[in-house]
Enzyme design. Structure first.
Site, PDB file in Angstrom:
ATOM      1  N   CYS A   2      20.273 -33.441 -10.074  1.00  0.00           N
ATOM      2  CA  CYS A   2      20.192 -32.930 -11.448  1.00  0.00           C
ATOM      3  C   CYS A   2      18.961 -33.435 -12.201  1.00  0.00           C
ATOM      4  O   CYS A   2      18.676 -32.963 -13.297  1.00  0.00           O
ATOM      5  CB  CYS A   2      21.458 -33.282 -12.214  1.00  0.00           C
ATOM      6  SG  CYS A   2      22.920 -32.446 -11.568  1.00  0.00           S
ATOM      7  N   HIS A  55      17.486 -26.496 -17.009  1.00  0.00           N
ATOM      8  CA  HIS A  55      17.493 -27.826 -17.623  1.00  0.00           C
ATOM      9  C   HIS A  55      17.137 -28.855 -16.574  1.00  0.00           C
ATOM     10  O   HIS A  55      17.030 -28.551 -15.389  1.00  0.00           O
ATOM     11  CB  HIS A  55      18.817 -28.133 -18.328  1.00  0.00           C
ATOM     12  CG  HIS A  55      19.958 -28.459 -17.434  1.00  0.00           C
ATOM     13  ND1 HIS A  55      20.898 -29.404 -17.758  1.00  0.00           N
ATOM     14  CD2 HIS A  55      20.335 -27.982 -16.229  1.00  0.00           C
ATOM     15  CE1 HIS A  55      21.816 -29.479 -16.792  1.00  0.00           C
ATOM     16  NE2 HIS A  55      21.486 -28.624 -15.866  1.00  0.00           N
ATOM     17  N   GLU A  74      29.083 -24.801 -15.545  1.00  0.00           N
ATOM     18  CA  GLU A  74      27.763 -24.645 -14.931  1.00  0.00           C
ATOM     19  C   GLU A  74      27.865 -23.927 -13.589  1.00  0.00           C
ATOM     20  O   GLU A  74      26.914 -23.278 -13.169  1.00  0.00           O
ATOM     21  CB  GLU A  74      27.124 -26.013 -14.691  1.00  0.00           C
ATOM     22  CG  GLU A  74      26.756 -26.749 -15.938  1.00  0.00           C
ATOM     23  CD  GLU A  74      26.122 -28.082 -15.658  1.00  0.00           C
ATOM     24  OE1 GLU A  74      25.349 -28.535 -16.515  1.00  0.00           O
ATOM     25  OE2 GLU A  74      26.379 -28.694 -14.605  1.00  0.00           O
ATOM     26  N   HIS A 121      16.198 -27.286 -12.659  1.00  0.00           N
ATOM     27  CA  HIS A 121      17.100 -26.315 -12.041  1.00  0.00           C
ATOM     28  C   HIS A 121      17.770 -25.495 -13.132  1.00  0.00           C
ATOM     29  O   HIS A 121      17.573 -25.750 -14.320  1.00  0.00           O
ATOM     30  CB  HIS A 121      18.142 -27.014 -11.151  1.00  0.00           C
ATOM     31  CG  HIS A 121      19.077 -27.918 -11.906  1.00  0.00           C
ATOM     32  ND1 HIS A 121      18.697 -29.154 -12.400  1.00  0.00           N
ATOM     33  CD2 HIS A 121      20.369 -27.759 -12.264  1.00  0.00           C
ATOM     34  CE1 HIS A 121      19.724 -29.718 -13.016  1.00  0.00           C
ATOM     35  NE2 HIS A 121      20.763 -28.888 -12.958  1.00  0.00           N
ATOM     36  N   HIS A 129      18.100 -17.783 -21.284  1.00  0.00           N
ATOM     37  CA  HIS A 129      16.774 -17.809 -20.662  1.00  0.00           C
ATOM     38  C   HIS A 129      15.826 -18.771 -21.367  1.00  0.00           C
ATOM     39  O   HIS A 129      14.653 -18.478 -21.574  1.00  0.00           O
ATOM     40  CB  HIS A 129      16.190 -16.394 -20.546  1.00  0.00           C
ATOM     41  CG  HIS A 129      16.888 -15.598 -19.501  1.00  0.00           C
ATOM     42  ND1 HIS A 129      18.073 -14.939 -19.745  1.00  0.00           N
ATOM     43  CD2 HIS A 129      16.588 -15.393 -18.199  1.00  0.00           C
ATOM     44  CE1 HIS A 129      18.460 -14.336 -18.634  1.00  0.00           C
ATOM     45  NE2 HIS A 129      17.584 -14.595 -17.677  1.00  0.00           N
ATOM     46  N   HIS A 146      21.310 -22.754 -14.295  1.00  0.00           N
ATOM     47  CA  HIS A 146      22.708 -22.364 -14.112  1.00  0.00           C
ATOM     48  C   HIS A 146      22.960 -21.041 -14.824  1.00  0.00           C
ATOM     49  O   HIS A 146      22.271 -20.695 -15.784  1.00  0.00           O
ATOM     50  CB  HIS A 146      23.669 -23.396 -14.716  1.00  0.00           C
ATOM     51  CG  HIS A 146      23.579 -24.749 -14.121  1.00  0.00           C
ATOM     52  ND1 HIS A 146      24.081 -25.055 -12.881  1.00  0.00           N
ATOM     53  CD2 HIS A 146      23.040 -25.896 -14.607  1.00  0.00           C
ATOM     54  CE1 HIS A 146      23.870 -26.328 -12.639  1.00  0.00           C
ATOM     55  NE2 HIS A 146      23.236 -26.868 -13.671  1.00  0.00           N
TER      56      HIS A 146
END
Length: 117
Positions: A25, A14, A107, A29, A69, A31
């Site tokens: 953020c 995201h 996360e 990136h 994914h 998680h």
């Protein structure tokens, strides 16, 4: 009050594009997310459960098919923060299981967001 919970996992990317460009953020990136759904009831059902854990399988299917994914910016209509995801999963679960009392989303191993009305 009786409470049960079940944990689900998925990996996704995201980007919080509304944040300043120098915020970590704001960059693309990903998680390894953990979602924990909690159900609560004052009384147990005839089988001695709040709800049979097996009945929560549709949440696993939903997460696997819709979130795992994937790029969350393409999945959610709101910024893909852990807080917004907790509310999204809460609403999805509550529509199916009225005993849903909270949802937590992680996360990282040290961060959690929770939605509990």
């Amino acid at each position: 009050m009786f409470r049960i919970s079940k944990e689900f996992h998925f990996s996704a990317s995201h980007q919080l594009e509304h944040l300043p460009a120098d915020h970590q953020c704001a960059r693309l990136h990903g998680h390894n997310y953990i979602v924990v759904v909690e159900l609560a009831a004052a009384e147990l059902n005839e089988d001695g459960f709040v709800r049979d854990y097996h009945e929560l399988k549709p949440l696993k299917t939903y997460i696997d098919d819709t979130f795992d994914h994937r790029h969350l910016n393409d999945v959610l209509d709101v910024p893909s923060t852990a807080e917004n995801m907790a509310k999204h999963f809460f609403d999805w679960c509550r529509a199916r299981w009225p005993e849903t009392s909270a949802v937590k989303v992680s996360e990282t191993p040290k961060t959690w967001a929770e939605y509990r009305p």
